[in-house]
Design a protein around this motif. Structure first.
Motif, mmCIF file in Angstrom:
data_model
loop_
_atom_site.group_PDB
_atom_site.id
_atom_site.type_symbol
_atom_site.label_atom_id
_atom_site.label_comp_id
_atom_site.label_asym_id
_atom_site.label_seq_id
_atom_site.Cartn_x
_atom_site.Cartn_y
_atom_site.Cartn_z
ATOM 1 N N VAL A 102 0.599 -1.397 -0.002
ATOM 2 C CA VAL A 102 -0.164 0.009 -0.052
ATOM 3 C C VAL A 102 1.016 1.047 0.017
ATOM 4 C CG1 VAL A 102 -1.344 1.291 1.541
ATOM 5 C CG2 VAL A 102 -2.080 -0.900 1.084
ATOM 6 N N ARG A 103 1.850 1.428 0.840
ATOM 7 C CA ARG A 103 2.824 2.486 0.875
ATOM 8 C C ARG A 103 3.407 2.578 -0.270
ATOM 9 N NH1 ARG A 103 4.956 5.702 4.766
ATOM 10 N NH2 ARG A 103 4.221 4.549 6.625
ATOM 11 N N GLU A 104 3.934 1.619 -0.948
ATOM 12 C CA GLU A 104 4.657 1.560 -2.102
ATOM 13 C C GLU A 104 4.078 2.131 -3.427
ATOM 14 O OE1 GLU A 104 8.225 -1.667 -1.161
ATOM 15 O OE2 GLU A 104 6.138 -2.397 -2.125
ATOM 16 N N ASN A 105 2.382 1.695 -3.164
ATOM 17 C CA ASN A 105 1.651 2.199 -4.355
ATOM 18 C C ASN A 105 1.310 3.693 -3.969
ATOM 19 O OD1 ASN A 105 -0.113 0.541 -6.440
ATOM 20 N ND2 ASN A 105 0.423 -1.008 -4.551
ATOM 21 N N ILE A 106 1.325 4.131 -2.985
ATOM 22 C CA ILE A 106 1.069 5.773 -2.673
ATOM 23 C C ILE A 106 2.372 6.327 -3.093
ATOM 24 C CG2 ILE A 106 0.425 7.288 -1.047
ATOM 25 C CD1 ILE A 106 -1.143 5.218 0.688
ATOM 26 N N GLU A 107 3.442 5.975 -3.053
ATOM 27 C CA GLU A 107 4.422 6.772 -3.386
ATOM 28 C C GLU A 107 4.930 6.616 -4.707
ATOM 29 O OE1 GLU A 107 7.714 5.555 -0.641
ATOM 30 O OE2 GLU A 107 6.908 6.133 1.030
ATOM 31 N N GLN A 130 -4.747 10.160 6.760
ATOM 32 C CA GLN A 130 -5.963 10.912 6.430
ATOM 33 C C GLN A 130 -7.001 9.913 5.924
ATOM 34 O OE1 GLN A 130 -4.946 14.015 3.784
ATOM 35 N NE2 GLN A 130 -4.053 15.268 5.320
ATOM 36 N N MET A 131 -6.461 8.688 5.189
ATOM 37 C CA MET A 131 -7.393 7.795 4.435
ATOM 38 C C MET A 131 -8.000 6.624 5.537
ATOM 39 S SD MET A 131 -7.875 8.654 1.096
ATOM 40 C CE MET A 131 -7.260 10.240 0.219
ATOM 41 N N GLY A 132 -7.392 6.862 6.489
ATOM 42 C CA GLY A 132 -7.584 5.905 7.746
ATOM 43 C C GLY A 132 -7.248 4.460 7.506
ATOM 44 N N ILE A 133 -6.100 4.364 6.699
ATOM 45 C CA ILE A 133 -5.577 3.040 6.431
ATOM 46 C C ILE A 133 -3.970 2.842 6.820
ATOM 47 C CG2 ILE A 133 -7.140 2.586 4.345
ATOM 48 C CD1 ILE A 133 -5.077 3.685 2.504
ATOM 49 N N ALA A 134 -3.713 3.578 7.849
ATOM 50 C CA ALA A 134 -2.165 3.733 8.308
ATOM 51 C C ALA A 134 -1.713 2.161 8.774
ATOM 52 C CB ALA A 134 -2.058 4.288 9.430
ATOM 53 N N ASP A 135 -2.688 1.178 9.158
ATOM 54 C CA ASP A 135 -2.364 -0.224 9.519
ATOM 55 C C ASP A 135 -2.487 -0.994 8.342
ATOM 56 O OD1 ASP A 135 -5.307 0.381 9.118
ATOM 57 O OD2 ASP A 135 -5.852 -1.573 10.441
ATOM 58 N N SER A 138 1.552 -2.054 4.861
ATOM 59 C CA SER A 138 2.652 -2.993 4.397
ATOM 60 C C SER A 138 1.733 -4.349 3.866
ATOM 61 C CB SER A 138 3.312 -3.735 5.453
ATOM 62 O OG SER A 138 2.379 -4.377 6.548
ATOM 63 N N LYS A 139 0.399 -4.068 3.641
ATOM 64 C CA LYS A 139 -0.249 -4.972 2.833
ATOM 65 C C LYS A 139 -0.405 -4.863 1.376
ATOM 66 C CE LYS A 139 -2.565 -6.630 6.513
ATOM 67 N NZ LYS A 139 -2.450 -7.930 7.079
ATOM 68 N N ARG A 140 -0.534 -5.882 0.675
ATOM 69 C CA ARG A 140 -0.542 -5.832 -0.876
ATOM 70 C C ARG A 140 -2.274 -5.696 -1.001
ATOM 71 N NH1 ARG A 140 4.057 -6.398 0.168
ATOM 72 N NH2 ARG A 140 5.727 -7.549 -1.217
ATOM 73 N N PRO A 141 -2.536 -4.858 -2.459
ATOM 74 C CA PRO A 141 -3.720 -4.642 -2.648
ATOM 75 C C PRO A 141 -4.725 -5.738 -2.521
ATOM 76 C CG PRO A 141 -2.215 -3.553 -4.275
ATOM 77 C CD PRO A 141 -1.137 -4.554 -3.426
ATOM 78 N N SER A 142 -4.215 -7.060 -2.733
ATOM 79 C CA SER A 142 -5.019 -8.146 -3.081
ATOM 80 C C SER A 142 -5.592 -8.471 -1.509
ATOM 81 C CB SER A 142 -4.546 -9.547 -3.407
ATOM 82 O OG SER A 142 -3.258 -9.756 -2.705
ATOM 83 N N GLU A 143 -5.083 -7.947 -0.555
ATOM 84 C CA GLU A 143 -5.405 -8.259 0.958
ATOM 85 C C GLU A 143 -6.166 -7.199 1.784
ATOM 86 O OE1 GLU A 143 -1.827 -9.888 3.371
ATOM 87 O OE2 GLU A 143 -0.871 -8.330 1.741
ATOM 88 N N LEU A 144 -6.823 -6.409 0.586
ATOM 89 C CA LEU A 144 -7.722 -5.317 0.964
ATOM 90 C C LEU A 144 -9.070 -5.475 0.367
ATOM 91 C CD1 LEU A 144 -5.351 -2.144 0.236
ATOM 92 C CD2 LEU A 144 -5.501 -3.296 2.551
ATOM 93 N N GLN A 149 -9.023 -0.529 -1.251
ATOM 94 C CA GLN A 149 -8.116 -0.453 -2.491
ATOM 95 C C GLN A 149 -8.613 1.109 -3.032
ATOM 96 O OE1 GLN A 149 -7.795 -3.735 -5.263
ATOM 97 N NE2 GLN A 149 -8.898 -4.894 -3.697
ATOM 98 N N GLN A 150 -9.645 1.540 -3.202
ATOM 99 C CA GLN A 150 -10.031 2.795 -3.648
ATOM 100 C C GLN A 150 -9.445 3.813 -2.994
ATOM 101 O OE1 GLN A 150 -10.173 3.911 -6.590
ATOM 102 N NE2 GLN A 150 -12.319 3.880 -7.117
ATOM 103 N N ARG A 151 -9.337 3.784 -1.850
ATOM 104 C CA ARG A 151 -8.785 4.680 -0.814
ATOM 105 C C ARG A 151 -7.218 4.774 -0.985
ATOM 106 N NH1 ARG A 151 -10.992 4.976 5.346
ATOM 107 N NH2 ARG A 151 -13.397 4.240 4.863
ATOM 108 N N VAL A 152 -6.523 3.673 -1.364
ATOM 109 C CA VAL A 152 -5.338 3.763 -1.644
ATOM 110 C C VAL A 152 -4.901 4.403 -3.115
ATOM 111 C CG1 VAL A 152 -3.350 2.570 -2.257
ATOM 112 C CG2 VAL A 152 -4.746 1.459 -0.730
#
Length: 230
Positions: A102-107, A130-135, A138-144, A149-152
């Motif tokens: 998730v972090r890598e996607n955002i970056e 801000q998106m409420g997904i700090a936790d 380190s997840k991959r999109p398939s785990e969301l 995923q749309q928040r990411v």
């Protein structure tokens, strides 16, 4: 100040065969800080117009100025760089990179912009909160879930601080709760940072939140008004 100016936009597909007129002479100005929905029935030209405004497609006729820059006369390489520096995109299908966290996607967009590691980390951390997904960093999109995923996807679009966001049916795959949460986040970003949002949508939930509604039918603007709740 107009951040988007479109004049005389026409789009014709299959010109050498049976021409399909997707857009038939659209004039549209979007001012900085707007929260606008482009609406209308399927096939009316919403997505085509959004793609042309974002430089993802070329008009058959007409001119588009983004931030006082004529993108219709740009070479493809210059257009790619302009999009990278100025426009955030949010798509119905999320378009996340499955092998990245998730972090890598955002970056990712900031990485393409050659932002340094510290700046990328600080901005992605801010967006995760801000998106409420700090936790979920380190997840991959398939785990969301779809809503997560749309928040990411929205966080990725906003992280590089673009001049405006173009969102194509961003809530189409989301339930009512996820849609409401996502729209709350985008409305807050619009208020706080004056980020301009332009939606292509047929979702009444989005239309009800938009402050300006531009209605298309058969490739032309048939109505353009400020919403009563604006």
């Amino acid at each position: 100040m107009n951040i988007i100016e479109a004049k005389g936009i026409e789009k014709v597909y299959d010109e050498d065969k049976v021409p399909v007129h997707a857009l038939n002479g659209i004039d549209l100005n979007i001012t900085e800080g707007e929260f606008t929905a482009i609406v209308g029935p399927s096939g009316c030209g919403k997505t085509t117009l959004l793609n042309i405004l974002g430089g993802l497609d070329h008009p058959s006729k007409g001119i588009v100025h983004l931030a006082n820059t004529d993108i219709t006369s740009m070479s493809d390489s210059h257009l790619i760089d302009f999009r990278l520096q100025n426009i955030g995109f949010v798509f119905q299908a999320y378009n996340l990179i499955p092998v990245l966290t998730v972090r890598e996607n955002i970056e990712f967009i900031m990485l393409l912009q050659k932002a340094d590691k510290v700046e990328r980390h600080l901005r992605s951390s801010e967006m995760l909160e801000q998106m409420g997904i700090a936790d979920k960093a380190s997840k991959r999109p398939s785990e969301l879930s779809g809503g997560q995923q749309q928040r990411v996807a929205v966080a990725r679009a906003l992280a590089s601080k673009p001049k405006f966001i173009l969102a194509d049916e961003p809530t189409a795959n989301l339930d009512s709760k996820s849609t409401a949460q996502l729209l709350d986040i985008m409305a807050e970003m619009n208020r706080k940072e004056q980020t301009t949002f332009v939606f292509s949508t047929h979702d009444q939930r989005v239309i009800d939140r938009a402050r300006r509604i531009v209605r298309l039918d058969d490739g032309i603007v048939v109505d353009d008004h400020v919403a009563e709740h604006a």
